[in-house]
Motif scaffolding. Structure first.
Motif, mmCIF file in Angstrom:
data_model
loop_
_atom_site.group_PDB
_atom_site.id
_atom_site.type_symbol
_atom_site.label_atom_id
_atom_site.label_comp_id
_atom_site.label_asym_id
_atom_site.label_seq_id
_atom_site.Cartn_x
_atom_site.Cartn_y
_atom_site.Cartn_z
ATOM 1 N N TYR A 149 -63.746 35.092 -3.228
ATOM 2 C CA TYR A 149 -64.010 34.434 -4.509
ATOM 3 C C TYR A 149 -65.237 35.039 -5.177
ATOM 4 O O TYR A 149 -65.229 35.307 -6.383
ATOM 5 N N THR A 150 -66.280 35.285 -4.404
ATOM 6 C CA THR A 150 -67.515 35.843 -4.954
ATOM 7 C C THR A 150 -67.278 37.236 -5.521
ATOM 8 O O THR A 150 -67.752 37.553 -6.619
ATOM 9 N N VAL A 151 -66.534 38.054 -4.813
ATOM 10 C CA VAL A 151 -66.221 39.408 -5.292
ATOM 11 C C VAL A 151 -65.433 39.340 -6.602
ATOM 12 O O VAL A 151 -65.741 40.045 -7.571
ATOM 13 N N ALA A 152 -64.435 38.481 -6.652
ATOM 14 C CA ALA A 152 -63.629 38.330 -7.866
ATOM 15 C C ALA A 152 -64.474 37.808 -9.018
ATOM 16 O O ALA A 152 -64.347 38.273 -10.160
ATOM 17 N N LEU A 153 -65.340 36.859 -8.735
ATOM 18 C CA LEU A 153 -66.181 36.281 -9.780
ATOM 19 C C LEU A 153 -67.174 37.304 -10.327
ATOM 20 O O LEU A 153 -67.396 37.368 -11.536
ATOM 21 N N ILE A 154 -67.752 38.118 -9.457
ATOM 22 C CA ILE A 154 -68.669 39.166 -9.918
ATOM 23 C C ILE A 154 -67.930 40.138 -10.838
ATOM 24 O O ILE A 154 -68.450 40.547 -11.881
ATOM 25 N N SER A 155 -66.714 40.487 -10.472
ATOM 26 C CA SER A 155 -65.911 41.377 -11.312
ATOM 27 C C SER A 155 -65.635 40.752 -12.678
ATOM 28 O O SER A 155 -65.761 41.410 -13.715
ATOM 29 N N GLU A 156 -65.266 39.492 -12.688
ATOM 30 C CA GLU A 156 -65.007 38.797 -13.952
ATOM 31 C C GLU A 156 -66.284 38.637 -14.778
ATOM 32 O O GLU A 156 -66.255 38.752 -16.003
ATOM 33 N N PHE A 157 -67.392 38.373 -14.129
ATOM 34 C CA PHE A 157 -68.689 38.267 -14.801
ATOM 35 C C PHE A 157 -69.023 39.605 -15.458
ATOM 36 O O PHE A 157 -69.455 39.654 -16.618
ATOM 37 N N ALA A 158 -68.801 40.691 -14.739
ATOM 38 C CA ALA A 158 -69.049 42.026 -15.274
ATOM 39 C C ALA A 158 -68.166 42.294 -16.487
ATOM 40 O O ALA A 158 -68.646 42.798 -17.514
ATOM 41 N N ASN A 159 -66.898 41.963 -16.391
ATOM 42 C CA ASN A 159 -65.981 42.155 -17.525
ATOM 43 C C ASN A 159 -66.410 41.333 -18.725
ATOM 44 O O ASN A 159 -66.370 41.813 -19.859
ATOM 45 N N HIS A 160 -66.814 40.109 -18.483
ATOM 46 C CA HIS A 160 -67.217 39.214 -19.567
ATOM 47 C C HIS A 160 -68.405 39.774 -20.345
ATOM 48 O O HIS A 160 -68.453 39.673 -21.572
ATOM 49 N N PHE A 161 -69.351 40.341 -19.639
ATOM 50 C CA PHE A 161 -70.563 40.855 -20.278
ATOM 51 C C PHE A 161 -70.535 42.374 -20.493
ATOM 52 O O PHE A 161 -71.535 42.956 -20.901
#
Length: 74
Positions: free
Chosen positions: A11-23
């Motif tokens: 979950y943390t890996v996926a969330l970091i990826s999504e956070f990166a995409n968002h910003f």
């Protein structure tokens, strides 16, 4: 490694990826930012609640936590 630990890591890996995409930053930058401004600490402490929310909602919460701790992404 316990099942819950594997789930948390995934979950943390996926969330970091999504956070990166968002910003529009690289995942490595997102990880460093979230670590520096206590977003990962907040995620770890409140994983039980945060993983039940959508990624956009969780990203919003973590962005606010980071901003409250001096981060500049908004």
């Amino acid at each position: 490694m316990a099942r819950e630990e594997r789930n948390m890591i995934g979950y943390t890996v996926a969330l970091i990826s999504e956070f990166a995409n968002h910003f529009a930053i690289r995942p490595r930058q997102a990880y460093a930012y979230m670590k520096r401004f206590k977003g990962l600490q907040h995620l770890h402490e409140h994983y039980a609640v945060l993983h039940t929310q959508s990624f956009p909602d969780t990203i919003e919460v973590l962005a606010q936590v980071c901003a409250n701790n001096g981060g500049g992404l908004r």
